[in-house]
Design a protein around this motif. Structure first.
Motif, PDB file in Angstrom:
ATOM      1  N   VAL A   1       0.197 -10.877  11.311  1.00  0.00           N
ATOM      2  CA  VAL A   1      -0.475  -9.641  10.894  1.00  0.00           C
ATOM      3  C   VAL A   1       0.400  -8.419  11.191  1.00  0.00           C
ATOM      4  O   VAL A   1       0.070  -7.308  10.781  1.00  0.00           O
ATOM      5  CB  VAL A   1      -1.843  -9.480  11.584  1.00  0.00           C
ATOM      6  CG1 VAL A   1      -2.758 -10.652  11.246  1.00  0.00           C
ATOM      7  CG2 VAL A   1      -1.711  -9.316  13.093  1.00  0.00           C
ATOM      8  N   GLY A   2       1.519  -8.611  11.895  1.00  0.00           N
ATOM      9  CA  GLY A   2       2.354  -7.490  12.305  1.00  0.00           C
ATOM     10  C   GLY A   2       2.893  -6.647  11.176  1.00  0.00           C
ATOM     11  O   GLY A   2       2.709  -5.420  11.159  1.00  0.00           O
ATOM     12  N   PRO A   3       3.619  -7.243  10.193  1.00  0.00           N
ATOM     13  CA  PRO A   3       4.163  -6.414   9.122  1.00  0.00           C
ATOM     14  C   PRO A   3       3.096  -5.650   8.347  1.00  0.00           C
ATOM     15  O   PRO A   3       3.298  -4.481   7.980  1.00  0.00           O
ATOM     16  CB  PRO A   3       4.876  -7.445   8.233  1.00  0.00           C
ATOM     17  CG  PRO A   3       5.262  -8.540   9.174  1.00  0.00           C
ATOM     18  CD  PRO A   3       4.111  -8.634  10.135  1.00  0.00           C
ATOM     19  N   THR A   4       1.967  -6.279   8.089  1.00  0.00           N
ATOM     20  CA  THR A   4       0.893  -5.602   7.357  1.00  0.00           C
ATOM     21  C   THR A   4       0.329  -4.445   8.165  1.00  0.00           C
ATOM     22  O   THR A   4       0.137  -3.333   7.642  1.00  0.00           O
ATOM     23  CB  THR A   4      -0.230  -6.599   7.022  1.00  0.00           C
ATOM     24  OG1 THR A   4       0.293  -7.591   6.131  1.00  0.00           O
ATOM     25  CG2 THR A   4      -1.400  -5.904   6.364  1.00  0.00           C
TER      26      THR A   4
ATOM     27  N   GLY B   1      -9.603  -8.786   6.725  1.00  0.00           N
ATOM     28  CA  GLY B   1      -8.267  -9.233   7.083  1.00  0.00           C
ATOM     29  C   GLY B   1      -7.366  -8.074   7.454  1.00  0.00           C
ATOM     30  O   GLY B   1      -7.736  -6.899   7.352  1.00  0.00           O
ATOM     31  N   ALA B   2      -6.149  -8.395   7.869  1.00  0.00           N
ATOM     32  CA  ALA B   2      -5.215  -7.359   8.315  1.00  0.00           C
ATOM     33  C   ALA B   2      -4.807  -6.427   7.189  1.00  0.00           C
ATOM     34  O   ALA B   2      -4.378  -5.299   7.448  1.00  0.00           O
ATOM     35  CB  ALA B   2      -3.982  -8.013   8.935  1.00  0.00           C
ATOM     36  N   GLN B   3      -4.938  -6.871   5.929  1.00  0.00           N
ATOM     37  CA  GLN B   3      -4.591  -5.991   4.812  1.00  0.00           C
ATOM     38  C   GLN B   3      -5.751  -5.077   4.403  1.00  0.00           C
ATOM     39  O   GLN B   3      -5.606  -4.273   3.482  1.00  0.00           O
ATOM     40  CB  GLN B   3      -4.141  -6.822   3.601  1.00  0.00           C
ATOM     41  CG  GLN B   3      -2.824  -7.548   3.832  1.00  0.00           C
ATOM     42  CD  GLN B   3      -2.150  -7.959   2.542  1.00  0.00           C
ATOM     43  OE1 GLN B   3      -1.995  -7.155   1.633  1.00  0.00           O
ATOM     44  NE2 GLN B   3      -1.736  -9.213   2.456  1.00  0.00           N
ATOM     45  N   SER B   4      -6.873  -5.187   5.086  1.00  0.00           N
ATOM     46  CA  SER B   4      -8.020  -4.331   4.784  1.00  0.00           C
ATOM     47  C   SER B   4      -7.909  -3.003   5.523  1.00  0.00           C
ATOM     48  O   SER B   4      -6.987  -2.776   6.309  1.00  0.00           O
ATOM     49  CB  SER B   4      -9.320  -5.030   5.191  1.00  0.00           C
ATOM     50  OG  SER B   4      -9.460  -5.048   6.604  1.00  0.00           O
TER      51      SER B   4
ATOM     52  N   LEU C   1       0.370  -0.432   7.155  1.00  0.00           N
ATOM     53  CA  LEU C   1      -0.869   0.326   6.952  1.00  0.00           C
ATOM     54  C   LEU C   1      -1.003   1.507   7.901  1.00  0.00           C
ATOM     55  O   LEU C   1      -1.644   2.505   7.563  1.00  0.00           O
ATOM     56  CB  LEU C   1      -2.077  -0.601   7.110  1.00  0.00           C
ATOM     57  CG  LEU C   1      -2.367  -1.552   5.949  1.00  0.00           C
ATOM     58  CD1 LEU C   1      -3.503  -2.500   6.316  1.00  0.00           C
ATOM     59  CD2 LEU C   1      -2.720  -0.779   4.688  1.00  0.00           C
ATOM     60  N   THR C   2      -0.435   1.405   9.100  1.00  0.00           N
ATOM     61  CA  THR C   2      -0.598   2.466  10.097  1.00  0.00           C
ATOM     62  C   THR C   2       0.636   3.343  10.246  1.00  0.00           C
ATOM     63  O   THR C   2       0.520   4.492  10.692  1.00  0.00           O
ATOM     64  CB  THR C   2      -0.925   1.863  11.474  1.00  0.00           C
ATOM     65  OG1 THR C   2       0.175   1.042  11.910  1.00  0.00           O
ATOM     66  CG2 THR C   2      -2.195   1.031  11.429  1.00  0.00           C
ATOM     67  N   GLY C   3       1.811   2.813   9.914  1.00  0.00           N
ATOM     68  CA  GLY C   3       3.045   3.552  10.160  1.00  0.00           C
ATOM     69  C   GLY C   3       3.427   3.602  11.618  1.00  0.00           C
ATOM     70  O   GLY C   3       4.329   4.361  12.001  1.00  0.00           O
ATOM     71  N   ALA C   4       2.771   2.797  12.448  1.00  0.00           N
ATOM     72  CA  ALA C   4       3.037   2.805  13.891  1.00  0.00           C
ATOM     73  C   ALA C   4       4.154   1.829  14.233  1.00  0.00           C
ATOM     74  O   ALA C   4       4.333   0.800  13.566  1.00  0.00           O
ATOM     75  CB  ALA C   4       1.772   2.431  14.660  1.00  0.00           C
ATOM     76  N   THR C   5       4.910   2.150  15.273  1.00  0.00           N
ATOM     77  CA  THR C   5       5.880   1.205  15.810  1.00  0.00           C
ATOM     78  C   THR C   5       5.164  -0.099  16.134  1.00  0.00           C
ATOM     79  O   THR C   5       4.112  -0.097  16.772  1.00  0.00           O
ATOM     80  CB  THR C   5       6.527   1.772  17.083  1.00  0.00           C
ATOM     81  OG1 THR C   5       7.277   2.936  16.741  1.00  0.00           O
ATOM     82  CG2 THR C   5       7.440   0.746  17.730  1.00  0.00           C
ATOM     83  N   THR C   6       5.728  -1.232  15.694  1.00  0.00           N
ATOM     84  CA  THR C   6       5.052  -2.517  15.840  1.00  0.00           C
ATOM     85  C   THR C   6       6.016  -3.554  16.375  1.00  0.00           C
ATOM     86  O   THR C   6       7.197  -3.576  16.010  1.00  0.00           O
ATOM     87  CB  THR C   6       4.471  -2.977  14.487  1.00  0.00           C
ATOM     88  OG1 THR C   6       3.579  -1.974  13.984  1.00  0.00           O
ATOM     89  CG2 THR C   6       3.703  -4.287  14.629  1.00  0.00           C
TER      90      THR C   6
END
Length: 442
Positions: free
Chosen positions: A394-397, A286-289, A401-406
């Motif tokens: 899945v955006g906020p997660t 999942g996106a939190q993985s 996790l990446t610290g990238a602009t989303t």
């Protein structure tokens, strides 16, 4: 864009491609399998996670169950080790009814199956429909790692049905609405008899294995009505699983278009299709993985970079999280934010929430607006009414996790989480074009 007396050839092509993808993908495992086939046909090489990441630039994909990551890099030299990423994310799972581990039941002369509701399904939409079964089985296989092999299965025979109670036996349904108990009222029937039928035996026959070698399953129902164009002018597409396979398909098309752009690109285009978004994204795929961050780091390491280079890459990366967006419903317009109407066939939708149920901020919003501008398609903006709760993606997660602009975005849809949803035909071509421009900005 919402004036559609005649549909363009490109819109028709994309719509037909989406319908084919939907029909081929009744489960997340099939959705990933179909996406992988489209990518490998275009020259992508599938990797096993246990293999070393190739050091040569190229086009690659890897899957983990119902999730997939694919990327393409033509950057060489010192800059390759810290090239930023452009990532489009989506998810492959949809609400449905899933078969329990010990499902065999018999009641009142009916053979039935125990099911569990997966995700936030509109359960009334599963009533009185012909249902097939699909998913994945784990089987005993001495030649496979750990002695366990995997294989996909599906049947489009109408083997299951959940029958609704006749109105004569529940007159209150007209005045009080339909009340369904997930345990009591959603068990499908699939035969007649005083004794339960063996689901394990049936599934073993379907998959061609001995029942003793069928160790476990991920089995789920799907509606058998195929995806199709509807409306007087074919302006709409009706199907199951539009949320969120429409985005998964648009992401695959966008990546294929992005890699055909002039090279070298200053970004590495990536798509990630996650499983389990509908139930919170907390799983190994999942996106939190670590599925996405680990593979982004492996790409950097294979290019000769280190941890510092990986962090430099993330600092310059942008993620676009795609999930379907609520079109303004003509019968319930009061349930929508009045200053932010969303039109079907009105173009891709930027999704904004001040409480970060969507990850969009002004920088991410600008990146998506420029992509729509580059693609030559209109952009709409969705905001939930202030007195209603807002869903998430899945955006906020991914952002955390990446610290990238989303940025969160979507395409308009009605009947979200129903067995059968509808979206706009023209929107699908615009959706894919905007994502291609995001992955390969001019």
């Amino acid at each position: 864009m919402n004036q559609t007396p005649a549909l363009s050839a490109r819109a028709t092509q994309v719509a037909e491609g989406l319908c084919s993808y939907l029909d081929a993908s009744p489960s997340p495992f099939h959705a990933v399998d179909t996406a992988a086939a489209l990518l490998t046909e275009a020259g992508f090489t599938e990797l096993a996670e246990t293999d070393a990441t190739p050091v040569d630039p190229g086009r690659y994909l890897v899957r983990r169950g119902g999730s997939l990551v694919a990327w393409a890099s033509d950057v060489v030299g010192e800059r390759a080790s810290h090239t930023p990423f452009r990532v489009v994310g989506a998810h492959t799972d949809s609400p449905n009814l899933r078969i329990k581990p010990r499902p065999d039941r018999a009641h009142a002369g009916w053979q039935m199956l125990g099911v569990e509701v997966y995700g936030g399904a509109l359960t009334n939409s599963w009533l009185d429909r012909d249902l097939g079964l699909s998913g994945r089985v784990a089987v005993r296989d001495a030649s496979a790692p750990g002695g366990v092999g995997q294989r996909l299965f599906r049947t489009d025979d109408p083997v299951l049905r959940v029958s609704q109670l006749a109105i004569h036996l529940d007159r209150s349904v007209r005045t009080e609405g339909l009340q369904l108990n997930d345990q009591q009222h959603l068990a499908p029937h699939w035969g007649l008899g005083p004794e339960p039928r063996s689901f394990r035996g049936w599934l073993a026959d379907l998959t061609g294995v001995d029942p003793q070698d069928l160790l476990a399953w991920d089995a789920m129902t799907h509606d058998l009505t195929p995806a199709r164009r509807i409306g007087a002018d074919g302006e709409l597409i009706a199907s199951g699983r539009l949320d969120n396979l429409a985005t998964s398909y648009a992401a695959v098309r966008a990546l294929l278009e992005a890699v055909s752009a002039p090279s070298p690109q200053p970004w590495i285009p990536v798509i990630v299709l996650f499983d389990h978004e509908e139930v919170g994204s907390t799983s190994e795929r999942g996106a939190q993985s670590t599925f996405l961050p680990a593979w982004l780091e492996r790409v950097v390491l294979a290019a000769g970079g280190g941890r510092e280079d990986y962090l430099r890459s993330l600092a310059g990366s942008v993620v676009a999280s795609g999930d379907m967006a609520h079109a303004t419903h003509p019968n319930y317009a009061e349930r929508h934010e009045p200053e932010h109407p969303i039109l079907m066939n009105g173009g891709p939708v930027l999704k904004v929430n001040a409480n970060l149920r969507y990850a969009t901020d002004s920088v991410g919003a600008a990146a998506f607006a420029l992509a729509c501008e580059q693609a030559g398609v209109p952009m709409q903006t969705f905001v939930t009414r202030s007195d209603l709760p807002c869903g998430s993606t899945v955006g906020p997660t991914t952002s955390a996790l990446t610290g990238a602009t989303t940025v969160d975005f979507g395409a308009p849809v009605l009947s979200m989480h129903s067995t059968r949803e509808i979206c706009g035909t023209l929107d699908q071509a615009a959706y894919a074009a905007a994502l291609a421009a995001f992955l390969a900005p001019a």
